[in-house]
Design a protein around this motif. Sequence first.
Motif, mmCIF file in Angstrom:
data_model
loop_
_atom_site.group_PDB
_atom_site.id
_atom_site.type_symbol
_atom_site.label_atom_id
_atom_site.label_comp_id
_atom_site.label_asym_id
_atom_site.label_seq_id
_atom_site.Cartn_x
_atom_site.Cartn_y
_atom_site.Cartn_z
ATOM 1 N N ASP A 66 0.835 -1.201 0.000
ATOM 2 C CA ASP A 66 0.000 0.000 0.000
ATOM 3 C C ASP A 66 0.864 1.243 0.000
ATOM 4 O OD1 ASP A 66 -2.399 -1.346 -0.006
ATOM 5 O OD2 ASP A 66 -2.481 -1.503 2.184
ATOM 6 N N ILE A 67 0.440 2.224 -0.767
ATOM 7 C CA ILE A 67 1.008 3.569 -0.742
ATOM 8 C C ILE A 67 0.007 4.445 -0.004
ATOM 9 C CG2 ILE A 67 1.923 5.470 -2.105
ATOM 10 C CD1 ILE A 67 3.496 2.883 -2.323
ATOM 11 N N VAL A 68 0.411 5.020 1.117
ATOM 12 C CA VAL A 68 -0.493 5.757 1.997
ATOM 13 C C VAL A 68 -0.171 7.240 1.948
ATOM 14 C CG1 VAL A 68 -0.762 3.760 3.489
ATOM 15 C CG2 VAL A 68 1.004 5.427 3.998
ATOM 16 N N ASP A 69 -1.136 8.061 2.477
ATOM 17 C CA ASP A 69 -0.913 9.497 2.555
ATOM 18 C C ASP A 69 -0.318 9.849 3.912
ATOM 19 O OD1 ASP A 69 -2.991 9.090 4.220
ATOM 20 O OD2 ASP A 69 -4.449 10.270 3.096
ATOM 21 N N GLU A 70 -0.348 11.149 4.272
ATOM 22 C CA GLU A 70 0.309 11.607 5.494
ATOM 23 C C GLU A 70 -0.320 11.037 6.744
ATOM 24 O OE1 GLU A 70 -0.544 13.435 3.009
ATOM 25 O OE2 GLU A 70 1.256 14.437 2.268
ATOM 26 N N ILE A 71 -1.623 10.739 6.714
ATOM 27 C CA ILE A 71 -2.306 10.239 7.910
ATOM 28 C C ILE A 71 -2.496 8.736 7.872
ATOM 29 C CG2 ILE A 71 -3.457 12.419 8.299
ATOM 30 C CD1 ILE A 71 -5.937 11.322 7.023
ATOM 31 N N GLY A 72 -1.883 8.029 6.923
ATOM 32 C CA GLY A 72 -1.904 6.577 6.897
ATOM 33 C C GLY A 72 -3.035 5.955 6.123
ATOM 34 N N PRO B 14 -4.606 4.428 2.782
ATOM 35 C CA PRO B 14 -4.099 3.951 1.495
ATOM 36 C C PRO B 14 -4.624 4.794 0.342
ATOM 37 C CG PRO B 14 -4.867 2.121 2.841
ATOM 38 C CD PRO B 14 -5.309 3.370 3.539
ATOM 39 N N VAL B 15 -3.702 5.165 -0.554
ATOM 40 C CA VAL B 15 -4.041 5.976 -1.734
ATOM 41 C C VAL B 15 -4.084 5.099 -2.972
ATOM 42 C CG1 VAL B 15 -3.397 7.965 -3.119
ATOM 43 C CG2 VAL B 15 -2.996 7.997 -0.664
ATOM 44 N N PHE B 16 -3.067 4.262 -3.177
ATOM 45 C CA PHE B 16 -3.040 3.301 -4.268
ATOM 46 C C PHE B 16 -2.070 2.202 -3.882
ATOM 47 C CE2 PHE B 16 -0.055 6.700 -5.194
ATOM 48 C CZ PHE B 16 1.112 6.033 -5.535
ATOM 49 N N ARG B 17 -1.906 1.200 -4.752
ATOM 50 C CA ARG B 17 -1.045 0.070 -4.479
ATOM 51 C C ARG B 17 -0.055 -0.116 -5.615
ATOM 52 N NH1 ARG B 17 -2.899 -3.613 -0.648
ATOM 53 N NH2 ARG B 17 -1.808 -5.306 -1.687
ATOM 54 N N ILE B 18 1.108 -0.635 -5.290
ATOM 55 C CA ILE B 18 2.101 -1.003 -6.284
ATOM 56 C C ILE B 18 2.422 -2.470 -6.091
ATOM 57 C CG2 ILE B 18 3.066 1.324 -6.456
ATOM 58 C CD1 ILE B 18 5.316 0.455 -4.638
ATOM 59 N N GLY B 19 2.845 -3.140 -7.174
ATOM 60 C CA GLY B 19 3.086 -4.561 -7.100
ATOM 61 C C GLY B 19 4.293 -4.976 -7.898
ATOM 62 N N PRO B 20 4.551 -6.278 -7.911
ATOM 63 C CA PRO B 20 5.733 -6.767 -8.626
ATOM 64 C C PRO B 20 5.562 -6.810 -10.136
ATOM 65 C CG PRO B 20 4.513 -8.581 -7.650
ATOM 66 C CD PRO B 20 3.837 -7.334 -7.192
ATOM 67 N N GLY C 123 -0.552 11.030 -11.314
ATOM 68 C CA GLY C 123 -0.157 12.235 -10.605
ATOM 69 C C GLY C 123 -0.286 12.149 -9.099
ATOM 70 N N ARG C 124 -0.940 11.109 -8.562
ATOM 71 C CA ARG C 124 -1.078 10.992 -7.118
ATOM 72 C C ARG C 124 0.263 10.656 -6.475
ATOM 73 N NH1 ARG C 124 -5.718 6.696 -6.473
ATOM 74 N NH2 ARG C 124 -4.611 5.858 -8.293
ATOM 75 N N ILE C 125 0.461 11.155 -5.267
ATOM 76 C CA ILE C 125 1.717 10.975 -4.553
ATOM 77 C C ILE C 125 1.404 10.369 -3.195
ATOM 78 C CG2 ILE C 125 3.694 12.151 -3.496
ATOM 79 C CD1 ILE C 125 3.614 14.166 -5.700
ATOM 80 N N GLY C 126 2.179 9.374 -2.787
ATOM 81 C CA GLY C 126 2.019 8.742 -1.490
ATOM 82 C C GLY C 126 3.351 8.264 -0.956
ATOM 83 N N TYR C 127 3.289 7.539 0.172
ATOM 84 C CA TYR C 127 4.495 7.127 0.877
ATOM 85 C C TYR C 127 4.495 5.608 1.024
ATOM 86 C CZ TYR C 127 4.492 12.072 2.075
ATOM 87 O OH TYR C 127 4.480 13.430 2.023
ATOM 88 N N LEU C 128 5.654 5.004 0.743
ATOM 89 C CA LEU C 128 5.872 3.578 0.920
ATOM 90 C C LEU C 128 6.720 3.398 2.169
ATOM 91 C CD1 LEU C 128 5.750 0.621 -0.020
ATOM 92 C CD2 LEU C 128 7.803 1.063 -1.385
#
Length: 347
Positions: free
Chosen positions: A298-304, A306-312, A333-338
């Motif tokens: 999961d790629i989450v925002d500042e408060i945790g 989930p915004v989107f997911r990345i995979g293999p 264009g969305r930005i999140g944190y791994l």
Amino acid sequence: MVTDEKQDASIDEAVATEEPPQYGVGPFSIREVALAGTWIVAFIVSFFPIYGPFESAPSVWTSGIDWVLMIGVPTIAVFLVVLRRLSPQGIRRVGSLGIDQFASVAFSVATVLWLTLLWSSFVRLSVGQVFLASWVVWVEFFLMLAGVVLTVAAPFIGPFAQDFRGRPEVPAHRSARPVRPVSPRPAPVRPEPAADAEPDPDYTSYAATGAAAAPEGETLESAAPEAAANDDFATTVIPLDEQDAPTVEEPAPLAPNEPAQARESFEHVENPTSTVEPAAATAPQHQAFWALVPEERDIVDEIGIPVFRIGPSAWALVIEDRGEVFVVRHEDGRIGYLHDVSGVTRG
């Protein structure tokens, strides 16, 4: 003494606000006796046929599962009303509804269903067919309507309103309490990419000032040793006792413009190394790169959230490496944190 006065005051207040005594039939109030009598008549009549002749027509108990709401639920409501008087510590509510609230709902639903049978019969009569509803449907409708009066409208009727006054206050069920206000969700703040490092303006101005103040043909490095050549400590040392003290040789005089140590006197090192790591080694890396995770994360925002997911199955663009956290940009264009960066393959 103060405690006794407070107790007397509370007793006087309770006496002043106390309702007059309520009389009924045994342990039951007048409203409860009337409600139970209404139900007894409705329960007996429910065994008579609701359609056609008496011999072959079915009753409400044999015409499907309509009996559950038409006579079954009112029966349960009256049973709970009686049980409340005989066992005060027994069942106090049905879900989030009190006993009287449940009885109001039960008789209201039953009244609507009996009215539906009458309405259907009138519709058939209007198109030239036979009026199917028997006298049982009429009697049941008015009996259930009387139950609505004894439950829903009873607090507003004089003889029955006394049954609702002076009741002790109790905490409401959590489903019956006022709802909490819903706050708008804060908009996620997208991190701005860090700008390239700019030279320190204070250092630039200082270097320019020093270069302008130095004499022509002389640099800042050569000006510092000149100050060391004119130091007061480069003079002859005079002993306190000239007879006993040893003679101290005077140091050789220094040339006015000759530094004590020239650059040529130092040994030249081909590959200098330092044990101090540069600050850039531990600072966040702003160079973007491609990353491939071993499983979906999961790629989450500042408060945790989930915004989107990345995979293999696809490479993800990392725009900033913060050590234990990657800043990932989605293709839309969305930005999140791994936060789980273990086993990530850099491309």
